[in-house]
Scaffold this motif. Structure first.
Motif, short mmCIF file in Angstrom:
data_model
loop_
_atom_site.label_atom_id
_atom_site.label_comp_id
_atom_site.label_asym_id
_atom_site.label_seq_id
_atom_site.Cartn_x
_atom_site.Cartn_y
_atom_site.Cartn_z
N LEU A 132 0.81 -1.20 -0.13
CA LEU A 132 0.05 -0.13 -0.08
C LEU A 132 0.90 1.20 -0.04
O LEU A 132 0.36 2.29 -0.38
N ALA A 190 -4.54 6.45 5.82
CA ALA A 190 -5.59 5.68 6.36
C ALA A 190 -5.98 6.02 7.65
O ALA A 190 -7.20 6.16 8.23
N LEU A 238 -3.40 0.46 12.68
CA LEU A 238 -3.28 0.09 11.16
C LEU A 238 -1.97 -0.41 10.67
O LEU A 238 -1.91 -1.48 9.84
N LEU A 270 -2.27 -4.13 8.83
CA LEU A 270 -1.65 -4.38 7.61
C LEU A 270 -0.40 -5.16 7.44
O LEU A 270 0.32 -4.99 6.39
N LEU A 290 -10.35 0.75 4.43
CA LEU A 290 -9.52 0.19 3.21
C LEU A 290 -10.26 0.18 1.96
O LEU A 290 -9.59 0.32 0.92
N VAL A 346 -8.41 -0.58 -1.44
CA VAL A 346 -7.53 -1.88 -1.31
C VAL A 346 -8.46 -3.04 -1.91
O VAL A 346 -9.59 -2.96 -1.92
N ILE A 386 -8.64 -7.16 1.90
CA ILE A 386 -9.43 -6.75 3.21
C ILE A 386 -9.94 -7.79 4.10
O ILE A 386 -9.85 -7.90 5.17
#
Ligand code: HEM
Length: 118
Positions: free
Chosen positions: A8, A17, A51, A55, A91, A96, A101
Motif C-alpha cells: 500500500l 488511512a 493500522l 496491515l 480500506l 484496497v 481486506i
C-alpha cells in the motif's frame, strides 16, 4: 511476499488511512466514548499502531500486549465489530482489494479474545 503494509505504500499510506479511520471512529457514538479521555496525539498514535499492525507492518507496540492495552475498558463484541467495520470501510475507500481486506479482517478477528471483555 510483501506485506499489505508495503504494497500500500508503507508509512504514507498509513498516514492517509489514519485520518480516515480516525474520523469514522470519533463520529461513531457506539465507540467514541472510549476515547473521551484520550488526547489527540495519543489517539493518532493508537490508530497508527493499530493500522500498521493490521496491515502487517512493523510491530510498534513497544511491548504492550493487546490484553494490557485494553485492560479495564470492558470492550464488548459490538464495539469490537464497529471498529473492525470502520477499518474495512477505510480500506475500501483507499481502493484496497477485497481479498486483501478479508485477510486483514481475519487477522483482526484473531485479536478479539485479547481485546474484548478485558
Ligand atoms: C483489532 C483491534 C484493535 C487493535 C489492533 C488495537 C490496538 C491498540 C493499540 C496498539 C493501543 C495502544 C497501546 C499502547 O500504546 O500502549 C490501543 C489502545 C487503546 N485502544 Fe485499541 N485496538 C483495537 C481495538 C480497540 C477497540 C475495539 C477499542 C474500543 C472500542 C479500542 C480502544 C482503545 C483505547 C481507548 C486505547 C487507549 C488509548 C489511550 O491511550 O488513551 N481499541 N489499542
Amino acid at each position: 511476499m510483501a506485506s499489505l503494509y508495503d504494497r500500500l505504500g508503507g508509512k504514507d499510506a498509513i498516514a492517509a488511512a489514519v485520518d480516515q479511520f480516525y474520523e469514522k471512529v470519533l463520529a461513531d457514538e457506539t465507540v467514541n466514548h472510549f476515547f473521551t479521555n484520550t488526547d489527540m496525539e495519543k489517539q493518532r498514535d493508537h490508530q497508527t499502531k493499530f493500522l500498521t499492525y493490521a496491515l502487517g507492518g512493523p510491530n510498534e507496540y513497544g511491548g504492550t500486549s493487546m490484553k494490557k492495552a485494553h485492560e479495564g475498558m470492558n470492550i464488548q463484541p459490538e464495539h469490537f465489530n464497529a471498529i473492525a467495520e470502520h477499518l474495512a470501510d477505510t480500506l475500501t475507500e483507499l481502493g484496497v482489494e477485497q481479498a486483501d481486506i478479508e485477510a486483514v479482517m481475519e487477522k483482526i478477528s484473531g485479536l478479539a479474545p485479547h481485546i474484548i471483555h478485558q
